[in-house]
Design an enzyme around this catalytic site. Sequence first.
Site, PDB file in Angstrom:
ATOM      1  CE1 TYR A   4      37.269 -14.297  -8.925  1.00 15.68           C
ATOM      2  CE2 TYR A   4      38.968 -14.343  -7.258  1.00 15.68           C
ATOM      3  CZ  TYR A   4      38.492 -14.733  -8.484  1.00 15.68           C
ATOM      4  OH  TYR A   4      39.235 -15.556  -9.268  1.00 15.68           O
TER       5      TYR A   4
ATOM      6  CE1 TYR B  20      35.207 -16.870 -18.376  1.00 15.35           C
ATOM      7  CE2 TYR B  20      34.663 -19.151 -17.867  1.00 15.35           C
ATOM      8  CZ  TYR B  20      34.927 -17.872 -17.454  1.00 15.35           C
ATOM      9  OH  TYR B  20      34.925 -17.572 -16.109  1.00 15.35           O
TER      10      TYR B  20
ATOM     11  CB  SER C  66      39.766 -14.865 -13.049  1.00 14.76           C
ATOM     12  OG  SER C  66      38.529 -15.491 -13.199  1.00 14.76           O
TER      13      SER C  66
ATOM     14  CB  VAL D  24      39.718 -19.994  -8.630  1.00 17.14           C
ATOM     15  CG1 VAL D  24      38.588 -19.029  -8.323  1.00 17.14           C
ATOM     16  CG2 VAL D  24      39.569 -20.602 -10.011  1.00 17.14           C
TER      17      VAL D  24
ATOM     18  CE  LYS E 213      37.091 -14.787 -15.944  1.00 19.59           C
ATOM     19  NZ  LYS E 213      36.247 -15.026 -14.765  1.00 19.59           N
TER      20      LYS E 213
HETATM   21  N1  GLU Z   1      37.397 -20.478 -15.056  1.00 18.32           N
HETATM   22  C1  GLU Z   1      36.951 -20.087 -13.754  1.00 18.32           C
HETATM   23  C2  GLU Z   1      35.444 -20.049 -13.678  1.00 18.32           C
HETATM   24  O1  GLU Z   1      34.802 -19.623 -14.581  1.00 18.32           O
HETATM   25  C3  GLU Z   1      37.540 -18.761 -13.456  1.00 18.32           C
HETATM   26  C4  GLU Z   1      37.450 -18.514 -12.030  1.00 18.32           C
HETATM   27  C5  GLU Z   1      38.369 -17.450 -11.553  1.00 18.32           C
HETATM   28  O2  GLU Z   1      39.590 -17.593 -11.562  1.00 18.32           O
HETATM   29  O3  GLU Z   1      37.810 -16.443 -11.127  1.00 18.32           O
HETATM   30  O4  GLU Z   1      34.860 -20.448 -12.724  1.00 18.32           O
END
Ligand code: GLU
Length: 308
Positions: free
Chosen positions: A244, A192, A67, A262, A70
């Site tokens: 998060y 994604y 993530s 993650v 992002k």
């Molecule tokens: N590709 C992971 C998912 O969509 C990203 C999770 C993350 O790092 O927050 O679950």
Amino acid sequence: MENFTNNKRVLQEIYQIVALQENEGDIANYIPELAKVNPERFGVSFLSINNEEFGIGDWQTKFSIQSISKVLSLSLAYKIVGDKIWERVGVEPSGSAFNSLVQLETDNGIPRNPFINGGAMVICDVLISHLKNPINDFLDYVREISYCKDIYFSESVAKSEASAGYRNIALCNFIKSFGNIKNQPNEVLDFYFKMCSIEMSCQELTKTFLFLANSKFRTASGDIVLNLGQAKRINAIMQTCGFYDESGEFSFKVGLPGKSGVGGGIAALYPGKYCIAVWSPKLNKKGNSYRGMKFLELFTSETQLSIF
Ligand code: GLU
């Protein structure tokens, strides 16, 4: 930066302290490929806006940034479409899990922020609409802002995530049903998963995030990437939504804008001063790197290099 020698000493000391403590938490295993990583990996990289660099442990080993990517997709989409982006995604912490579908029903398919999965998918959708070869163009953008040529995504991690991605597939289709995804869900999900599978080292991450810390930053072609107001807003969203459902806690303990993934990575920065990246794969219950949070809390407390 004032006191680089002192910062190096503190980084070394804290690394030793944290490395000796029990390494709590669990490695992410809902993406099968991520569960293969050695949980004891631990690296830290520090880069000041004057290019003073220091790294320790596994700071040059690549890992799945997940993530953290992002922030990079958001910055490119923001650069391309400007403030119109906020018509399709909010800027509020969601207060729920990063992969939750619940709020989307009442919010008519407008994700609360660009870092929860639904929000990141809307940003991917924007990029697909504007880029000729979406994933290649995106990788080129990351290579350009980081001054690192050797940036790729892992085909095996992307496939692994797609094979177990029922919830993300549901999210993308759900948002599409509200009309807030314009392209085909399969195309958006493919982008994604590949974006989340980008691999970087802590050293590469600090270089990549420098454009958000250094207002004088330019790419090799002289591009400013984002203007000051835009960088301020990305940093603000990292501060409020980057960790998060633990963003408040991260602000409280560490006091830096940042983003975790993650894969166990955290990239954080102090505007006008420095970038720092930590990688340790074991995650706490909220999904943030256990050692990463501990390390950063000790570092900003000891050096008083937090924005608060
Ligand atoms: N590709 C992971 C998912 O969509 C990203 C999770 C993350 O790092 O927050 O679950």
